[in-house]
Design an enzyme around this catalytic site. Structure first.
Site, PDB file in Angstrom:
ATOM      1  N   ASN A  45       5.779  90.432  87.850  1.00  0.00           N
ATOM      2  CA  ASN A  45       3.921  90.579  88.829  1.00  0.00           C
ATOM      3  C   ASN A  45       3.101  90.598  90.119  1.00  0.00           C
ATOM      4  OD1 ASN A  45       1.641  88.784  87.240  1.00  0.00           O
ATOM      5  ND2 ASN A  45       1.371  88.305  89.301  1.00  0.00           N
ATOM      6  N   LYS A 194      -8.016 100.501  67.972  1.00  0.00           N
ATOM      7  CA  LYS A 194      -7.422  98.423  68.127  1.00  0.00           C
ATOM      8  C   LYS A 194      -9.144  98.791  68.518  1.00  0.00           C
ATOM      9  CE  LYS A 194      -6.822  94.936  69.891  1.00  0.00           C
ATOM     10  NZ  LYS A 194      -7.926  94.268  70.561  1.00  0.00           N
ATOM     11  N   ASN A 198     -11.739  95.718  66.557  1.00  0.00           N
ATOM     12  CA  ASN A 198     -13.013  94.755  67.452  1.00  0.00           C
ATOM     13  C   ASN A 198     -14.296  95.214  67.207  1.00  0.00           C
ATOM     14  OD1 ASN A 198     -10.526  94.311  68.996  1.00  0.00           O
ATOM     15  ND2 ASN A 198     -10.787  93.873  70.993  1.00  0.00           N
ATOM     16  N   GLU A 201     -14.430  93.031  64.166  1.00  0.00           N
ATOM     17  CA  GLU A 201     -14.393  91.505  64.336  1.00  0.00           C
ATOM     18  C   GLU A 201     -16.131  91.676  64.439  1.00  0.00           C
ATOM     19  OE1 GLU A 201     -12.663  89.094  67.789  1.00  0.00           O
ATOM     20  OE2 GLU A 201     -11.334  90.840  66.750  1.00  0.00           O
TER      21      GLU A 201
END
Length: 489
Positions: A45, A194, A198, A201
């Site tokens: 990270n 994707k 969405n 959605e």
């Protein structure tokens, strides 16, 4: 990233998969990967503290920590495979650049964020030029899905899929014994699918919200009563994750006020952009997705506080129509919701079809429906029907003409019309229901008023027109003798 002491660096490559970016989604995905047999997960990270916290909180995961990109790459077995889970945009580009400096030809970089598919196409081409595989992978299911099993939509090369496929299959949600992941297509295909997911959605949520509004404003149901209605619907054809959580939200009581939470939440819906991308891309492709577009616009309208406040006293219906059969109206709303959902999904799959044609992707629409059956936000029982429809007719022009959905629409259409009529008479906005019904009726129409529009275009701009009775392109001399001439090729 800051350097840690050599004692903390991995001695030799041990991890078969790595995750860069350990916010909630990244850390949950890393934990999911680590919980599956055969996976050893490297993590890194930008800030060391998040690496340390994940290691301390989950010692059982056996994570291989790294505090620099170079050490991260050294901890991975070949072909090195890394999943980026950072904020879309410049942060993603920065991590890709860092990885490309330490990765080698044949290695794999996976972007698991919500990237715009055209950015993925650009990135894939640039990374491929270096001999490194780049995969844009849509991940749906939110924080819980990332941890327990998401729906995964990877693009990229067939070579990358050979290595990545078994890893993603190990962490994906499972529906009817099948992992909810498939190789969607090359370069940006995964992020494109994707994006459309969405957009659907958005439409699905808007239609559910309109159903709730009708139950409350027309029938006078309380949030608790509406919750019971949705819970009942969730036991039938409308069974889905979104219907399930709608009942839970409507039941929830705010601890501070004692009121239903839905009455305390400000009625201004947020958005992160993928719905807008879906609509903008559909416009570019020439595909009507009016149901998705109205859902995006409804969120925008809800957030226009000043315009809404200024418009509050505009005239509306003097009185709402009486509903003599409340139970019958509830059933009408259920049927209208189901039919409108079918239209929204059909529009989404129409966009996938057009996108695949434009960008040269071989997308199996039945496989897309299959991997949406679990893990993702729009998971629903009737996705089984969509999967079967495309398996029975792989070249299906539109989902609406699949026999199973013809039956659904035939059974629902009169109820659908009654619901829209009652809503209009009562002054209750139903842009999702209305747009879906208008789309349905437009598709059914033998003739559309587009003929008049094209004639108008020819009148003011000499845009020409075609005729129904003979081949060719024509123009009327509107400012002359109004005779018709054949337009030049």
């Amino acid at each position: 990233m800051t350097e840690k002491s050599p004692a903390q660096e991995p001695a030799a490559p041990t991890a078969n998969i790595g995750v860069v970016g350990l916010a909630v989604m990244g850390s949950n995905l890393a934990r999911n990967l680590a919980s599956r047999e055969g996976n050893v997960v490297a993590v890194t990270n930008r800030t060391d503290a998040k690496v340390d916290r994940l290691i301390e909180d989950h010692p059982e995961a056996g994570f291989v920590p790294s505090y620099s990109i170079a050490d991260f790459a050294a901890s991975l077995t070949t072909p090195r495979t890394a999943i980026i889970m950072v904020k879309a945009g410049r942060a993603t580009d920065a991590v890709i650049d860092e990885l490309c400096e330490v990765f080698e030809p044949g290695d794999i970089i996976v972007d698991g964020g919500n990237a715009l598919f055209t950015d993925t196409i650009r990135r894939e081409a640039a990374v491929r030029a270096k001999g490194i595989n780049f995969v844009g992978c849509g991940i749906s299911g939110g924080e819980e899905g990332a941890l327990r099993g998401p729906s995964l939509m990877p693009g990229g090369s067939a070579e990358a899929w050979q290595t990545l496929g078994p890893i993603l299959e190990s962490i994906a949600a499972v529906a009817q014994g099948e992992p909810c992941v498939t190789h969607v297509g090359t370069d940006g295909a995964g992020h494109f699918v994707k994006m459309v997911h969405n957009g659907i959605e958005y439409a699905d949520m808007q239609l559910i919200a309109e159903s709730y509004d009708l139950l409350r404003r027309v029938l006078g149901q309380t949030p608790e009563q509406a919750a019971e209605t949705f819970a009942e619907w969730n036991r039938g054809d409308l069974e889905s994750y979104l219907i399930e959580i709608t009942a839970e939200v409507l039941r929830h009581v705010d601890a501070d006020t004692g009121q239903p939470l839905v009455d305390v939440v400000l009625d201004a819906a947020g958005a992160k952009g993928t719905g807008s991308w879906t609509v903008q891309t559909a416009l570019d492709l020439g595909v009507p997705v009016s149901g998705i577009a109205e859902a995006v616009f409804a969120r925008s309208l809800s957030s226009q506080a000043d315009v809404r406040a200024a418009s509050r006293d505009l005239p509306g219906p003097a009185s709402a129509p009486a509903v003599d059969d409340p139970a019958g109206f509830v059933e009408d709303v259920r049927l209208a919701l189901y039919a409108s959902k079918v239209l929204a999904y059909a529009q989404g799959f129409d966009e996938i079809t057009a996108g695949a044609k434009t960008y040269g992707w071989q997308i199996d629409r039945g496989e897309v429906a299959r991997i949406w059956r679990a893990g993702c936000i729009i998971r629903a029982r009737f996705l089984d029907r969509i999967t079967e429809a495309y398996r029975d007719q792989p070249e299906l022009v539109t989902l609406l003409t699949a026999p199973v959905f013809v039956e659904v629409l035939e059974a629902a259409q009169q109820a659908w019309r009654r619901v829209v009529s009652v809503a209009v008479a009562a002054g209750v906005p139903v842009p999702g229901f209305s747009a879906a019904l208008a789309h349905y009726d437009a598709l059914r129409s033998e003739r559309l008023p587009a003929a008049l529009i094209q004639a108008q275009r020819d009148f003011f701009g000499a845009h020409t027109y075609r005729r129904t009775d003979r081949e060719g392109t024509f123009h009327t001399l509107w400012s002359g003798d109004r005779s018709e001439i054949a337009a030049e090729a």
